[in-house]
Design a protein around this motif. Structure first.
Motif, PDB file in Angstrom:
ATOM      1  N   ASP A  84      -8.598   0.697  -7.642  1.00 53.23           N
ATOM      2  CA  ASP A  84      -7.662   0.195  -6.631  1.00 53.23           C
ATOM      3  C   ASP A  84      -7.677   1.075  -5.376  1.00 53.23           C
ATOM      4  O   ASP A  84      -6.890   2.010  -5.244  1.00 53.23           O
ATOM      5  N   THR A  85      -8.610   0.767  -4.499  1.00 54.05           N
ATOM      6  CA  THR A  85      -8.740   1.454  -3.210  1.00 54.05           C
ATOM      7  C   THR A  85      -9.000   0.399  -2.136  1.00 54.05           C
ATOM      8  O   THR A  85      -9.427  -0.719  -2.451  1.00 54.05           O
ATOM      9  N   PRO A  86      -8.796   0.745  -0.882  1.00 54.65           N
ATOM     10  CA  PRO A  86      -9.120  -0.209   0.185  1.00 54.65           C
ATOM     11  C   PRO A  86     -10.587  -0.662   0.145  1.00 54.65           C
ATOM     12  O   PRO A  86     -10.892  -1.806   0.457  1.00 54.65           O
ATOM     13  N   MET A  87     -11.481   0.236  -0.273  1.00 55.54           N
ATOM     14  CA  MET A  87     -12.901  -0.127  -0.336  1.00 55.54           C
ATOM     15  C   MET A  87     -13.119  -1.323  -1.256  1.00 55.54           C
ATOM     16  O   MET A  87     -13.936  -2.205  -0.962  1.00 55.54           O
ATOM     17  N   LEU A  88     -12.392  -1.381  -2.373  1.00 56.15           N
ATOM     18  CA  LEU A  88     -12.539  -2.506  -3.300  1.00 56.15           C
ATOM     19  C   LEU A  88     -12.063  -3.797  -2.659  1.00 56.15           C
ATOM     20  O   LEU A  88     -12.786  -4.792  -2.623  1.00 56.15           O
ATOM     21  N   TRP A  89     -10.863  -3.782  -2.133  1.00 56.22           N
ATOM     22  CA  TRP A  89     -10.260  -5.013  -1.623  1.00 56.22           C
ATOM     23  C   TRP A  89     -10.841  -5.451  -0.276  1.00 56.22           C
ATOM     24  O   TRP A  89     -10.762  -6.621   0.079  1.00 56.22           O
ATOM     25  N   ASP A  90     -11.452  -4.528   0.466  1.00 53.06           N
ATOM     26  CA  ASP A  90     -12.091  -4.872   1.739  1.00 53.06           C
ATOM     27  C   ASP A  90     -13.547  -5.308   1.561  1.00 53.06           C
ATOM     28  O   ASP A  90     -14.204  -5.700   2.525  1.00 53.06           O
ATOM     29  N   ASN A  91     -14.064  -5.228   0.352  1.00 53.62           N
ATOM     30  CA  ASN A  91     -15.438  -5.611   0.069  1.00 53.62           C
ATOM     31  C   ASN A  91     -15.622  -7.098   0.400  1.00 53.62           C
ATOM     32  O   ASN A  91     -14.886  -7.949  -0.105  1.00 53.62           O
ATOM     33  N   PRO A  92     -16.616  -7.425   1.239  1.00 55.20           N
ATOM     34  CA  PRO A  92     -16.832  -8.826   1.628  1.00 55.20           C
ATOM     35  C   PRO A  92     -17.060  -9.763   0.439  1.00 55.20           C
ATOM     36  O   PRO A  92     -16.612 -10.912   0.463  1.00 55.20           O
ATOM     37  N   ASN A  93     -17.752  -9.285  -0.600  1.00 55.28           N
ATOM     38  CA  ASN A  93     -17.995 -10.125  -1.779  1.00 55.28           C
ATOM     39  C   ASN A  93     -16.703 -10.424  -2.532  1.00 55.28           C
ATOM     40  O   ASN A  93     -16.529 -11.519  -3.065  1.00 55.28           O
ATOM     41  N   VAL A  94     -15.794  -9.456  -2.566  1.00 60.46           N
ATOM     42  CA  VAL A  94     -14.504  -9.669  -3.227  1.00 60.46           C
ATOM     43  C   VAL A  94     -13.649 -10.602  -2.380  1.00 60.46           C
ATOM     44  O   VAL A  94     -13.054 -11.547  -2.891  1.00 60.46           O
ATOM     45  N   LYS A  95     -13.613 -10.345  -1.081  1.00 56.62           N
ATOM     46  CA  LYS A  95     -12.822 -11.200  -0.181  1.00 56.62           C
ATOM     47  C   LYS A  95     -13.282 -12.652  -0.226  1.00 56.62           C
ATOM     48  O   LYS A  95     -12.473 -13.573  -0.180  1.00 56.62           O
ATOM     49  N   ALA A  96     -14.599 -12.867  -0.329  1.00 55.36           N
ATOM     50  CA  ALA A  96     -15.151 -14.226  -0.328  1.00 55.36           C
ATOM     51  C   ALA A  96     -15.094 -14.884  -1.706  1.00 55.36           C
ATOM     52  O   ALA A  96     -15.425 -16.059  -1.850  1.00 55.36           O
ATOM     53  N   GLY A  97     -14.711 -14.127  -2.726  1.00 57.92           N
ATOM     54  CA  GLY A  97     -14.652 -14.684  -4.072  1.00 57.92           C
ATOM     55  C   GLY A  97     -15.994 -14.703  -4.785  1.00 57.92           C
ATOM     56  O   GLY A  97     -16.102 -15.261  -5.876  1.00 57.92           O
ATOM     57  N   ILE A  98     -17.008 -14.090  -4.184  1.00 56.22           N
ATOM     58  CA  ILE A  98     -18.328 -14.020  -4.828  1.00 56.22           C
ATOM     59  C   ILE A  98     -18.253 -13.100  -6.046  1.00 56.22           C
ATOM     60  O   ILE A  98     -18.824 -13.384  -7.088  1.00 56.22           O
ATOM     61  N   GLU A  99     -17.549 -12.004  -5.884  1.00 51.10           N
ATOM     62  CA  GLU A  99     -17.291 -11.096  -7.008  1.00 51.10           C
ATOM     63  C   GLU A  99     -15.799 -11.191  -7.320  1.00 51.10           C
ATOM     64  O   GLU A  99     -14.960 -10.868  -6.482  1.00 51.10           O
ATOM     65  N   VAL A 100     -15.490 -11.645  -8.524  1.00 50.38           N
ATOM     66  CA  VAL A 100     -14.097 -11.834  -8.925  1.00 50.38           C
ATOM     67  C   VAL A 100     -13.650 -10.630  -9.742  1.00 50.38           C
ATOM     68  O   VAL A 100     -14.289 -10.266 -10.735  1.00 50.38           O
ATOM     69  N   ILE A 101     -12.576 -10.014  -9.298  1.00 49.86           N
ATOM     70  CA  ILE A 101     -12.027  -8.842  -9.973  1.00 49.86           C
ATOM     71  C   ILE A 101     -10.650  -9.215 -10.519  1.00 49.86           C
ATOM     72  O   ILE A 101      -9.746  -9.558  -9.761  1.00 49.86           O
ATOM     73  N   GLU A 102     -10.503  -9.157 -11.826  1.00 50.95           N
ATOM     74  CA  GLU A 102      -9.200  -9.420 -12.433  1.00 50.95           C
ATOM     75  C   GLU A 102      -8.361  -8.153 -12.370  1.00 50.95           C
ATOM     76  O   GLU A 102      -8.882  -7.050 -12.546  1.00 50.95           O
ATOM     77  N   LYS A 103      -7.073  -8.304 -12.129  1.00 52.04           N
ATOM     78  CA  LYS A 103      -6.159  -7.158 -12.016  1.00 52.04           C
ATOM     79  C   LYS A 103      -6.237  -6.241 -13.231  1.00 52.04           C
ATOM     80  O   LYS A 103      -6.163  -5.030 -13.100  1.00 52.04           O
ATOM     81  N   ARG A 104      -6.415  -6.811 -14.410  1.00 45.06           N
ATOM     82  CA  ARG A 104      -6.473  -5.989 -15.626  1.00 45.06           C
ATOM     83  C   ARG A 104      -7.705  -5.086 -15.658  1.00 45.06           C
ATOM     84  O   ARG A 104      -7.777  -4.151 -16.437  1.00 45.06           O
ATOM     85  N   ASP A 105      -8.705  -5.420 -14.825  1.00 40.26           N
ATOM     86  CA  ASP A 105      -9.942  -4.640 -14.774  1.00 40.26           C
ATOM     87  C   ASP A 105      -9.944  -3.608 -13.654  1.00 40.26           C
ATOM     88  O   ASP A 105     -10.981  -3.012 -13.374  1.00 40.26           O
ATOM     89  N   VAL A 106      -8.810  -3.405 -13.007  1.00 38.25           N
ATOM     90  CA  VAL A 106      -8.744  -2.476 -11.880  1.00 38.25           C
ATOM     91  C   VAL A 106      -8.007  -1.209 -12.294  1.00 38.25           C
ATOM     92  O   VAL A 106      -6.862  -1.264 -12.743  1.00 38.25           O
ATOM     93  N   GLY A 107      -8.702  -0.084 -12.144  1.00 42.04           N
ATOM     94  CA  GLY A 107      -8.104   1.207 -12.474  1.00 42.04           C
ATOM     95  C   GLY A 107      -7.537   1.886 -11.242  1.00 42.04           C
ATOM     96  O   GLY A 107      -7.662   1.389 -10.122  1.00 42.04           O
ATOM     97  N   GLU A 108      -6.946   3.030 -11.470  1.00 43.49           N
ATOM     98  CA  GLU A 108      -6.372   3.853 -10.410  1.00 43.49           C
ATOM     99  C   GLU A 108      -7.308   5.023 -10.117  1.00 43.49           C
ATOM    100  O   GLU A 108      -8.061   5.453 -10.997  1.00 43.49           O
ATOM    101  N   PRO A 109      -7.261   5.564  -8.910  1.00 45.80           N
ATOM    102  CA  PRO A 109      -8.095   6.735  -8.600  1.00 45.80           C
ATOM    103  C   PRO A 109      -7.917   7.874  -9.608  1.00 45.80           C
ATOM    104  O   PRO A 109      -8.888   8.560  -9.943  1.00 45.80           O
ATOM    105  N   ASP A 110      -6.709   8.054 -10.111  1.00 44.22           N
ATOM    106  CA  ASP A 110      -6.473   9.118 -11.092  1.00 44.22           C
ATOM    107  C   ASP A 110      -7.256   8.902 -12.382  1.00 44.22           C
ATOM    108  O   ASP A 110      -7.558   9.870 -13.095  1.00 44.22           O
ATOM    109  N   ASP A 111      -7.594   7.665 -12.694  1.00 46.08           N
ATOM    110  CA  ASP A 111      -8.394   7.400 -13.891  1.00 46.08           C
ATOM    111  C   ASP A 111      -9.767   8.057 -13.774  1.00 46.08           C
ATOM    112  O   ASP A 111     -10.308   8.559 -14.768  1.00 46.08           O
ATOM    113  N   ILE A 112     -10.312   8.052 -12.586  1.00 42.22           N
ATOM    114  CA  ILE A 112     -11.609   8.699 -12.352  1.00 42.22           C
ATOM    115  C   ILE A 112     -11.420  10.205 -12.245  1.00 42.22           C
ATOM    116  O   ILE A 112     -12.178  10.988 -12.832  1.00 42.22           O
ATOM    117  N   ALA A 113     -10.404  10.624 -11.511  1.00 38.75           N
ATOM    118  CA  ALA A 113     -10.141  12.057 -11.325  1.00 38.75           C
ATOM    119  C   ALA A 113      -9.939  12.767 -12.658  1.00 38.75           C
ATOM    120  O   ALA A 113     -10.402  13.906 -12.843  1.00 38.75           O
TER     121      ALA A 113
END
Length: 142
Positions: A84-113
């Motif tokens: 869950d970062t601006p890079m994910l949601w600003d991605n043209p493929n995500v915005k256009a619906g080419i790549e579909v991301i379900e909310k349950r599949d979205v982690g937080e930056p702390d998950d990586i940290a």
């Protein structure tokens, strides 16, 4: 970024140079963590160049781990899922619906940290050349 004996990198194009420079400066006990993507493992046609670059980063990590071991420097990677970062949601493929991301599949930056913190922790000293998948189980369902 090199800070107190550990380093991390996200860009494949700069990672090779970055690792070379880190090897010149790091002391024994240093750790490098490359941030890759699940697209390095499983991908879609619309992101082929990105996927290829991230797959190359996983192989670079393995090669660097071999080179770093005699120097006492560990190198690992995190192929991450959607975060869950601006890079994910600003991605043209995500915005256009080419790549579909379900909310349950979205982690937080702390998950990586948190996984980066584990990988640079001295108690993970036997983890070398590994790719630790952090994707909330997304690839397991594909």
């Amino acid at each position: 970024m090199v800070k107190t004996g550990c380093a991390y990198s996200t860009s494949t194009s700069s990672s090779s140079y970055f690792i070379k420079q880190a090897f010149l400066r790091m002391k024994e006990g240093g750790v490098i963590v490359n941030i890759a993507s699940v697209h390095a493992i499983e991908t879609e046609p619309m992101v082929a160049p990105y996927a290829a670059a991230k797959a190359a980063l996983l192989w670079l990590t393995r090669s660097a781990a071999i080179k770093g071991k005699p120097k006492g420097i560990r190198v690992n990677a995190i192929p991450q899922g959607a975060i869950d970062t601006p890079m994910l949601w600003d991605n043209p493929n995500v915005k256009a619906g080419i790549e579909v991301i379900e909310k349950r599949d979205v982690g937080e930056p702390d998950d990586i940290a948190d996984v980066v913190a584990f990988l640079v922790w001295k108690q993970s000293r036997f983890v070398q050349g590994a790719s630790v998948l952090v994707d909330g189980g997304r690839l397991a369902r594909i």
